[in-house]
Design a protein around this motif. Structure first.
Motif: not given
Length: 475
Positions: A122, A439, A474
């Motif tokens: 993420r 994203a 990240q």
């Protein structure tokens, strides 16, 4: 003195009473008293100097004797290593001995490299301001700990990525629309209008002036050759392709092409490094055709092996495959993506994409080609084995530019729009197999440039109006 005269005791001549010497016989009359001024000017000053010398010697002996005595206090005990405050981990205590000494002399400690990027990680965004200057382009330092930023005040700057601290700044002859990193050492500053030279800054010597490469009007692009010391630059107005040597900036050779060259690629053709110069012609301000010129830059005369290949009408920003054997780019006027093989016999393959493609990129070991379609606000995913559009990805803004990670697993797209200065904001992250938008992160207003570190763990987006740098990491 009395004028009474008396006889000299030695010769009997008449002399003034009280005289100390007879003018007739030149004899002295009696001895000088011990307390007179004449006696003090001789022996007594010497006695005083001798006394001072003896006293100084005695004092030095006493001081040496006192300092040689052992102190009753003894030596101080060694400092106790303090553990970190709070609930510190054992790993933090184990590494306490390796921490830099705040009072130590020498270079600053090197920041640890971030962990490598994971395809399914993420992403999070943070930003820092760069002062009162509008950023135009950005590129990473090879170490990944800092970035180079081109400012609209005709400056080249270096900022620490962790803190946003400005650590270097140099003035350029003109503001740089784009910057290129050459040989992991030099930064070339490209001004596409109102310029005839390319300043090249040595990032190991910020106190020196940049080397100026005399390329001709409207520089287009610059690329480094594999020998580690020569570069090739192209122009649009003068239609010239020139070879230079660094760091001297000496021009080694040049050739004039029939069309304006806007992009340069270093490809592999016939088993050797070749220059692929992508350029176009215009008639009355309208696109009239585009060509790629291939030639070996090491042969003499320069460009003697050149061959031209027609490739459309209005080519835009492109990419090359990992083996250097093919070039992938979109043609905006025909809304197509073109894959041109140059390794052996040239072969051109095309695919229809979204409206208004402005840039092309390669992902996942060259399995996929992606075009950024500005007018459609989409990204077209092309399966290069069949040259068919596999999917169309909607974007939250108008794409301006993009960059792929070195492993070609991730594509970062700045959503600033095509107008200048840009007004859009945001960045899209495309990754996976097949590629998807994994994203969409916020940035400052006017996202105009994007760059990624050599390990792919971090990316940055420059925002023109916000005067900031957005750092993507990240979690």
């Amino acid at each position: 003195m009395s004028e009474r005269r008396v006889p000299c005791p030695s010769c009997g001549a008449r002399i003034v009473e009280g005289a100390r010497k007879c003018r007739a016989c030149k004899g002295w009359l009696g001895e000088r008293h011990r307390g007179s001024v004449g006696s003090l000017s001789g022996r007594e000053p010497r006695l005083a100097r001798a006394a001072v010398t003896v006293a100084s010697g005695v004092a030095a002996v006493i001081i040496a004797t006192l300092t040689s005595l052992k102190s009753p206090v003894g030596e101080a005990p060694p400092l106790t290593a303090l553990a970190p405050e709070g609930a510190a981990s054992r790993a933090a205590r184990d590494t306490a001995d390796d921490a830099p000494d705040p009072a130590a002399f020498g270079p600053d400690p090197v920041e640890p490299a971030p962990p490598p990027a994971e395809p399914k990680g993420r992403w999070r965004a943070r930003e820092f301001r760069i002062g009162d200057v509008h950023p135009l382009d950005v590129v990473f330092n090879p170490s990944g700990a800092s970035i180079y930023v081109s400012g609209d005040d005709a400056s080249l700057r270096e900022y620490k990525l962790q803190s946003g601290e400005l650590i270097h700044k140099a003035s350029m002859p003109a503001q740089g629309d784009h910057i290129r990193l050459l040989f992991d050492r030099y930064v070339a500053v490209l001004r596409h209008v109102d310029a005839a030279r390319i300043p090249v800054m040595d990032t190991t010597a910020w106190d020196r002036d940049p080397v100026l490469l005399d390329v001709g009007r409207t520089p287009g692009d610059i690329v480094a050759l594999p020998d580690g010391r020569t570069v090739v630059a192209a122009t649009t107005d003068t239609k010239r392709v020139t070879k230079f040597e660094l760091p001297t900036g000496v021009r080694l050779a040049n050739i004039t092409l029939p069309h304006a060259t806007g992009q340069l690629f270093l490809v592999q053709a016939e088993g050797r490094p070749y220059i692929a110069a992508l350029g176009a012609l215009t008639h009355g301000g309208r696109p009239a055709g585009a060509w790629i010129d291939l030639f070996d830059p090491s042969e003499s005369p320069f460009g003697a092996t050149r061959r031209s290949i027609a490739v459309g009408r209005e080519p835009r920003e492109g990419d090359i495959t990992r083996d250097g054997g093919a070039v992938f780019f979109p043609d905006r006027l025909s809304n197509t993506a073109i894959l041109l093989s140059v390794a052996g016999v040239t072969e051109t393959r095309k695919a229809r994409v979204g409206v208004g493609p402005t840039a092309g990129f390669l992902l996942d070991e060259d399995r996929y080609g992606i075009t950024l379609n500005a007018e459609a606000r989409t990204a077209s995913v092309i399966d290069l084995s069949t040259m068919e559009v596999k999917s169309t990805l909607p974007l939250r803004g108008v794409p301006r530019t993009g960059v792929t990670s070195p492993d070609r697993k991730t594509l970062f797209v700045a959503l600033g729009g095509t107008q200048w200065p840009p007004v859009g904001s945001g960045v899209a992250v495309i990754a996976g197999d097949p590629p998807l938008v994994v994203a969409s992160l916020p940035t400052g207003k006017g996202a105009c440039a994007v760059a990624v570190s050599k390990d792919g763990a971090r990316a940055v987006v420059a925002s023109y109006w916000d005067r900031s740098i957005t750092v993507l990491e990240q979690q």
